[in-house]
Design a protein around this motif. Structure first.
Motif, mmCIF file in Angstrom:
data_model
loop_
_atom_site.group_PDB
_atom_site.id
_atom_site.type_symbol
_atom_site.label_atom_id
_atom_site.label_comp_id
_atom_site.label_asym_id
_atom_site.label_seq_id
_atom_site.Cartn_x
_atom_site.Cartn_y
_atom_site.Cartn_z
ATOM 1 N N ASN A 1 71.555 -20.689 102.473
ATOM 2 C CA ASN A 1 72.332 -19.754 103.272
ATOM 3 C C ASN A 1 73.432 -19.110 102.449
ATOM 4 N N PHE A 2 73.828 -17.917 102.866
ATOM 5 C CA PHE A 2 74.981 -17.255 102.276
ATOM 6 C C PHE A 2 75.632 -16.373 103.328
ATOM 7 N N VAL A 3 76.883 -15.986 103.069
ATOM 8 C CA VAL A 3 77.653 -15.196 104.028
ATOM 9 C C VAL A 3 78.024 -13.865 103.388
ATOM 10 N N LEU A 4 77.859 -12.810 104.167
ATOM 11 C CA LEU A 4 78.187 -11.452 103.752
ATOM 12 C C LEU A 4 79.235 -10.907 104.714
ATOM 13 N N THR A 5 80.294 -10.287 104.173
ATOM 14 C CA THR A 5 81.292 -9.622 105.001
ATOM 15 C C THR A 5 81.131 -8.122 104.815
ATOM 16 N N THR A 6 80.914 -7.413 105.931
ATOM 17 C CA THR A 6 80.743 -5.965 105.882
ATOM 18 C C THR A 6 82.061 -5.286 106.212
ATOM 19 N N MET A 7 82.220 -4.076 105.685
ATOM 20 C CA MET A 7 83.442 -3.309 105.922
ATOM 21 C C MET A 7 83.105 -1.905 106.422
ATOM 22 N N PHE A 9 73.311 -15.118 106.379
ATOM 23 C CA PHE A 9 71.916 -14.848 106.070
ATOM 24 C C PHE A 9 71.281 -16.108 105.507
ATOM 25 N N GLN A 10 69.957 -16.093 105.461
ATOM 26 C CA GLN A 10 69.202 -17.220 104.918
ATOM 27 C C GLN A 10 68.152 -16.677 103.956
ATOM 28 N N THR A 11 67.930 -17.410 102.875
ATOM 29 C CA THR A 11 66.779 -17.161 102.012
ATOM 30 C C THR A 11 65.888 -18.396 102.091
ATOM 31 N N THR A 50 80.724 -13.667 100.464
ATOM 32 C CA THR A 50 81.929 -14.493 100.584
ATOM 33 C C THR A 50 81.641 -15.990 100.510
ATOM 34 N N LYS A 51 80.378 -16.368 100.607
ATOM 35 C CA LYS A 51 80.010 -17.790 100.506
ATOM 36 C C LYS A 51 78.547 -17.888 100.100
ATOM 37 N N ILE A 52 78.259 -18.839 99.202
ATOM 38 C CA ILE A 52 76.883 -19.126 98.801
ATOM 39 C C ILE A 52 76.671 -20.631 98.924
ATOM 40 N N GLY A 53 75.710 -21.016 99.737
ATOM 41 C CA GLY A 53 75.428 -22.434 99.929
ATOM 42 C C GLY A 53 74.453 -22.969 98.902
ATOM 43 N N TYR A 81 66.448 -19.060 119.026
ATOM 44 C CA TYR A 81 67.176 -19.075 117.762
ATOM 45 C C TYR A 81 66.802 -17.835 116.965
ATOM 46 N N ASN A 82 67.811 -17.193 116.365
ATOM 47 C CA ASN A 82 67.596 -16.024 115.519
ATOM 48 C C ASN A 82 68.071 -16.330 114.111
ATOM 49 N N THR A 83 67.382 -15.765 113.129
ATOM 50 C CA THR A 83 67.738 -15.926 111.731
ATOM 51 C C THR A 83 67.638 -14.570 111.049
ATOM 52 N N LEU A 84 68.594 -14.272 110.183
ATOM 53 C CA LEU A 84 68.534 -13.078 109.342
ATOM 54 C C LEU A 84 68.039 -13.538 107.978
#
Length: 96
Positions: A24-30, A41-43, A8-11, A81-84
């Motif tokens: 960073n980017f955002v994932l929406t789960t269903m 999430f982060q790469t 849903t978002k890509i930085g 701090y936590n990071t995925l």
């Protein structure tokens, strides 16, 4: 670990030093349609390029690790701090 969802978002890639960059980017789960989850999430480093292969609203499977670290401020208060951290992104709607 792996999680499926919609991007849903890509930085933009952020160069934090001459040796380190992240994106960073955002994932929406269903998994439960009544309660969609929005997860950031982060790469890092060369994995930032993985996001050039996907677009907003694309369904993907993300392979990632959970990273954690502590930091102590000048008053001695410790914070965790936590990071995925994603290391693989697979498109789910590929034609066969």
């Amino acid at each position: 670990m792996e999680l499926k969802g919609t991007i849903t978002k890509i930085g933009e890639t952020i160069q934090l030093s001459n040796k380190f960059k992240k994106r960073n980017f955002v994932l929406t789960t269903m998994e439960n349609p009544n309660y969609p989850q929005t997860i950031e999430f982060q790469t890092v480093q060369d994995n930032c390029l993985l996001l050039d292969q996907v677009e907003i609203n694309e369904e993907v499977a993300i392979s990632f690790d959970i990273r954690g670290r502590t930091w102590e401020n000048s008053d001695g208060v410790e914070k965790v701090y936590n990071t995925l951290q994603a290391w693989e992104i697979k498109k789910l709607d590929l034609p066969f």
